[in-house]
Motif scaffolding. Structure first.
Motif, PDB file in Angstrom:
ATOM      1  N   PHE A 143       0.790  -1.233   0.000  1.00 30.27           N
ATOM      2  CA  PHE A 143       0.000   0.000   0.000  1.00 30.27           C
ATOM      3  C   PHE A 143       0.821   1.281   0.000  1.00 30.27           C
ATOM      4  N   ASP A 144       0.129   2.358  -0.427  1.00 32.70           N
ATOM      5  CA  ASP A 144       0.720   3.689  -0.489  1.00 32.70           C
ATOM      6  C   ASP A 144       0.115   4.556   0.608  1.00 32.70           C
ATOM      7  N   TYR A 145       0.803   5.650   0.894  1.00 32.59           N
ATOM      8  CA  TYR A 145       0.416   6.528   2.005  1.00 32.59           C
ATOM      9  C   TYR A 145       0.510   7.981   1.558  1.00 32.59           C
ATOM     10  N   ASP A 146      -0.578   8.730   1.730  1.00 32.23           N
ATOM     11  CA  ASP A 146      -0.568  10.153   1.400  1.00 32.23           C
ATOM     12  C   ASP A 146      -0.356  10.953   2.686  1.00 32.23           C
ATOM     13  N   VAL A 147       0.882  11.298   2.952  1.00 29.89           N
ATOM     14  CA  VAL A 147       1.234  11.977   4.206  1.00 29.89           C
ATOM     15  C   VAL A 147       0.571  13.352   4.295  1.00 29.89           C
ATOM     16  N   GLU A 161      -1.286  -3.470  15.717  1.00 28.83           N
ATOM     17  CA  GLU A 161      -0.927  -4.047  17.009  1.00 28.83           C
ATOM     18  C   GLU A 161      -2.036  -4.959  17.523  1.00 28.83           C
ATOM     19  N   ASP A 162      -3.259  -4.519  17.358  1.00 26.07           N
ATOM     20  CA  ASP A 162      -4.413  -5.276  17.852  1.00 26.07           C
ATOM     21  C   ASP A 162      -4.531  -6.625  17.127  1.00 26.07           C
ATOM     22  N   LEU A 163      -4.300  -6.613  15.819  1.00 23.20           N
ATOM     23  CA  LEU A 163      -4.498  -7.841  15.043  1.00 23.20           C
ATOM     24  C   LEU A 163      -3.297  -8.778  15.086  1.00 23.20           C
ATOM     25  N   HIS A 164      -2.102  -8.232  15.224  1.00 20.30           N
ATOM     26  CA  HIS A 164      -0.908  -9.063  15.093  1.00 20.30           C
ATOM     27  C   HIS A 164      -0.053  -9.114  16.358  1.00 20.30           C
ATOM     28  N   GLY A 165      -0.546  -8.444  17.412  1.00 20.10           N
ATOM     29  CA  GLY A 165       0.170  -8.506  18.691  1.00 20.10           C
ATOM     30  C   GLY A 165       1.378  -7.601  18.732  1.00 20.10           C
ATOM     31  N   LYS A 188       7.902  -7.625   6.804  1.00 22.00           N
ATOM     32  CA  LYS A 188       7.212  -8.393   7.840  1.00 22.00           C
ATOM     33  C   LYS A 188       5.706  -8.124   7.838  1.00 22.00           C
ATOM     34  N   CYS A 189       5.294  -7.067   7.151  1.00 19.90           N
ATOM     35  CA  CYS A 189       3.852  -6.752   7.049  1.00 19.90           C
ATOM     36  C   CYS A 189       3.115  -7.977   6.511  1.00 19.90           C
ATOM     37  N   LEU A 190       2.013  -8.344   7.176  1.00 22.06           N
ATOM     38  CA  LEU A 190       1.295  -9.566   6.799  1.00 22.06           C
ATOM     39  C   LEU A 190       0.264  -9.330   5.691  1.00 22.06           C
ATOM     40  N   SER A 191       0.243  -8.127   5.161  1.00 14.87           N
ATOM     41  CA  SER A 191      -0.627  -7.761   4.028  1.00 14.87           C
ATOM     42  C   SER A 191      -2.110  -7.971   4.310  1.00 14.87           C
ATOM     43  N   CYS A 192      -2.510  -7.831   5.564  1.00 17.65           N
ATOM     44  CA  CYS A 192      -3.944  -8.014   5.852  1.00 17.65           C
ATOM     45  C   CYS A 192      -4.757  -6.834   5.330  1.00 17.65           C
ATOM     46  N   LEU A 193      -4.105  -5.688   5.175  1.00 24.80           N
ATOM     47  CA  LEU A 193      -4.718  -4.455   4.656  1.00 24.80           C
ATOM     48  C   LEU A 193      -5.828  -3.878   5.523  1.00 24.80           C
ATOM     49  N   THR A 196      -5.664  -0.161   5.895  1.00 25.69           N
ATOM     50  CA  THR A 196      -6.182   0.652   4.782  1.00 25.69           C
ATOM     51  C   THR A 196      -7.709   0.741   4.868  1.00 25.69           C
ATOM     52  N   ILE A 197      -8.325  -0.336   5.361  1.00 30.32           N
ATOM     53  CA  ILE A 197      -9.790  -0.353   5.462  1.00 30.32           C
ATOM     54  C   ILE A 197     -10.270   0.563   6.591  1.00 30.32           C
ATOM     55  N   ARG A 198      -9.511   0.566   7.689  1.00 34.02           N
ATOM     56  CA  ARG A 198      -9.972   1.334   8.859  1.00 34.02           C
ATOM     57  C   ARG A 198      -9.548   2.799   8.848  1.00 34.02           C
ATOM     58  N   CYS A 199      -8.620   3.177   7.989  1.00 31.79           N
ATOM     59  CA  CYS A 199      -8.175   4.578   7.964  1.00 31.79           C
ATOM     60  C   CYS A 199      -9.402   5.483   7.793  1.00 31.79           C
ATOM     61  N   PRO A 200      -9.678   6.401   8.744  1.00 33.10           N
ATOM     62  CA  PRO A 200     -10.924   7.182   8.668  1.00 33.10           C
ATOM     63  C   PRO A 200     -10.950   8.207   7.546  1.00 33.10           C
ATOM     64  N   VAL A 201      -9.758   8.514   6.973  1.00 34.14           N
ATOM     65  CA  VAL A 201      -9.742   9.479   5.884  1.00 34.14           C
ATOM     66  C   VAL A 201      -9.317   8.837   4.552  1.00 34.14           C
ATOM     67  N   GLY A 202      -9.139   7.534   4.571  1.00 36.49           N
ATOM     68  CA  GLY A 202      -8.919   6.786   3.317  1.00 36.49           C
ATOM     69  C   GLY A 202      -7.636   7.117   2.594  1.00 36.49           C
TER      70      GLY A 202
END
Ligand code: FES
Length: 209
Positions: A143-147, A161-165, A188-193, A196-202
């Motif tokens: 994924f990409d990130y618009d800072v 942290e919640d999903l992967h400890g 190491k990112c598990l690519s669950c994404l 990206t789904i929860r980001c409140p501003v997308g």
């Protein structure tokens, strides 16, 4: 279940003891602006946008304040409206570009808050012209990130942290320059994404879109 009654904007509502004011308001379709709240996560209380007035005077963050029997909550009052408007205008001042073409447009909590408060983006721009727009960052293979449009709510970091400890994402830098980055090895990112789904501003976008 232990139910209690309270009043939100004069409306009597019932709630489970231990629930927060924000949860009870949303359950009763009473809107309170919020950015760092997600129902599946602990509520860090960082954005402060969910401020309400309780029992005629005290301002509290509704996502962190449990309801009480007979409590009187105002989601709007001169004090609440002033505080929230200042916080939103500060966010907008640090928020680049228009919503046009933004992948988050249409599902963005900040857009919703701005329209709810009737924020005039041009007024904010006059107070603080935006700084140079930074390019889209490729955070990893997924994924990409618009800072430029990040609101630093921390939901992505908490979700990881919640999903992967352990959170592979974390905050770097300070103040207006704060942004998210991968901690150590990005592979190491598990690519669950889920971030990206929860980001409140997308503004975390999957490369496979
Ligand atoms: Fe309550 Fe952010 S939603 S502080």
């Amino acid at each position: 279940m232990d139910k209690i009654a309270l009043f939100i904007n004069g409306q009597r509502v019932f709630a489970t003891r231990g629930a927060t004011i924000l949860e009870v308001a949303l359950e009763n379709t009473i809107y309170i602006p919020h950015l760092c709240y997600h129902p599946s996560l602990e509520h860090p209380g960082t954005c402060r946008l969910c401020i309400v007035e309780v029992n005629s005077g005290r301002l509290v963050t509704s996502c962190r304040t449990p309801v009480e029997e007979g409590m009187e909550v105002k989601t709007h009052s001169p004090k609440v409206d002033k505080a929230v408007r200042i916080l939103v205008e500060l966010l907008i001042a640090d928020h680049h570009a228009s919503c046009q073409g933004c992948p988050g447009s249409g599902r963005c909590e900040l857009q919703k808050i701005m329209s709810n408060l009737r924020i005039d983006r041009r007024r904010v721009r006059r107070l603080r012209p935006p700084k140079e727009e930074l390019p889209l960052e490729s955070l990893n293979r997924c994924f990409d990130y618009d800072v430029n449009k990040c609101v630093r709510c921390g939901i992505c970091v908490q979700t990881c942290e919640d999903l992967h400890g352990v959170s592979y994402l974390y905050f770097v830098d300070r103040g207006y320059d704060t942004k998210i980055a991968f901690f150590g090895d990005e592979s190491k990112c598990l690519s669950c994404l889920k971030c990206t789904i929860r980001c409140p501003v997308g503004i975390l976008t999957s490369k496979s879109r």
